[in-house]
Design an enzyme around this catalytic site. Structure first.
Site, mmCIF file in Angstrom:
data_model
loop_
_atom_site.group_PDB
_atom_site.id
_atom_site.type_symbol
_atom_site.label_atom_id
_atom_site.label_comp_id
_atom_site.label_asym_id
_atom_site.label_seq_id
_atom_site.Cartn_x
_atom_site.Cartn_y
_atom_site.Cartn_z
ATOM 1 C CG ASN A 1 -1.924 1.211 1.292
ATOM 2 O OD1 ASN A 1 -1.722 1.977 0.499
ATOM 3 N ND2 ASN A 1 -2.371 1.491 2.406
ATOM 4 C CE LYS B 1 -0.351 3.372 4.753
ATOM 5 N NZ LYS B 1 0.025 3.416 6.407
ATOM 6 C CG HIS C 1 -5.697 1.784 5.788
ATOM 7 N ND1 HIS C 1 -5.002 2.959 6.561
ATOM 8 C CD2 HIS C 1 -4.646 0.985 5.371
ATOM 9 C CE1 HIS C 1 -3.592 2.519 6.717
ATOM 10 N NE2 HIS C 1 -3.665 1.437 6.104
ATOM 11 C CD GLU D 1 -2.829 5.701 6.909
ATOM 12 O OE1 GLU D 1 -2.883 5.644 5.515
ATOM 13 O OE2 GLU D 1 -1.713 5.119 7.365
ATOM 14 C CD GLU E 1 -3.174 -2.590 7.609
ATOM 15 O OE1 GLU E 1 -1.797 -2.264 7.264
ATOM 16 O OE2 GLU E 1 -3.923 -1.318 7.543
ATOM 17 N N GLY F 1 2.858 2.661 10.897
ATOM 18 C CA GLY F 1 3.667 3.593 10.513
ATOM 19 C C GLY F 1 4.242 4.160 11.878
ATOM 20 C CB SER G 1 5.790 -1.669 11.833
ATOM 21 O OG SER G 1 5.395 -0.391 11.981
#
Length: 260
Positions: free
Chosen positions: A9, A11, A96, A98, A168, A174, A214
């Site tokens: 991904n 992003k 996701h 985010e 996730e 991140g 990560s």
């Protein structure tokens, strides 16, 4: 044994089509014709066409990072399932963290997008996971139950078998933090148990459940060797072809060795 899926991904990276094509070229050349693990790349929407041209003739799938549930109409800025298919996509990432936590996306939104993806014949990668506060409050299973129930509502067994889930933990995305292999396996086993309870053992055994958060070359093998972890949704490490290829190699090594 389910075939591992390693997906990158990207992003909001990179910033030019030239750099996107070069990154895809590096992955393509490094992977060659290997199909013992499945691989997919998810560049930003504007680079999908350029990356699709690079990937022509390779076994690497192409993924959108989101879609809208309507096929067309007055929805400024949105991208639909048929549009993703037209540009060459095989997969799409949905829900996701985010988007859930940064853009207010709800389980109902994810469910509508999931059904649109299935209608467009895309392979959906549905993301779920808890925040740090939720984990510390021992609410991980409660949060996952709500996300699974809401995001996957109304699916038939056959539809569910074609959906990829990506666990996730938000606190590991991140941040450099990673769930230990034991922590990740425990959550994946919980997810597999829920799938068995709701969709039956045969369907649950077919669902690919990735880990994301990560994932790096130096921790990939240990994570991927766990029995209920069927691949990785890779963020930062997917932006360097060498690192992403090293994670793919870890998956191939795990596949060659076999796991229970």
């Amino acid at each position: 044994m389910r075939t591992l899926l390693i997906a990158g991904n990207w992003k909001l990276n990179p910033t030019t089509a030239e750099a996107a094509a070069a990154l895809a070229e590096g992955v393509k050349n490094g992977l060659g014709s290997a199909t013992d693990v499945h691989v997919a790349l998810a560049p930003p929407f504007v680079f999908l066409g350029a990356v699709d041209r690079v990937l022509e003739g390779s076994p690497i799938g192409l993924a959108g990072q989101d879609l809208y549930w309507e096929s067309n109409g007055a929805f400024t800025g949105e991208i639909s399932g048929p549009m993703l298919v037209d540009v060459g996509c095989t997969h799409v990432i949905l829900g996701h963290s985010e988007r859930r936590h940064g853009m207010g996306e709800t389980n109902a939104h994810v469910n509508s997008k999931l059904k649109a993806a299935l209608a467009a014949k895309l392979i959906p990668i549905v993301c779920i996971g808890e925040t740090k506060e939720e984990r510390l409050s021992e609410k991980t299973e409660e949060v996952l139950l709500e996300q699974l129930t809401g995001s996957l509502a109304g699916l038939s067994n056959e539809e569910m078998a074609g959906v990829v889930l990506a666990y996730e933990p938000v606190w590991a995305i991140g941040t450099g933090l990673t769930a230990s292999p034991e922590q990740a396996q425990a959550v994946h086993a919980y997810i597999r148990g829920w799938l068995t309870q709701v969709f039956g053992e045969a369907t649950a055994a077919r669902v690919v459940v990735q880990y994301g958060g990560s994932v790096k070359p130096d921790n990939a093998a240990e994570l991927l060797s766990r029995p209920d972890i069927d691949g990785a949704l890779v963020g930062g490490a997917a932006l360097k072809a060498a690192d992403f290829l090293a994670i793919i190699k870890a998956g191939r090594d795990v596949t060659a060795a076999g796991k229970s």
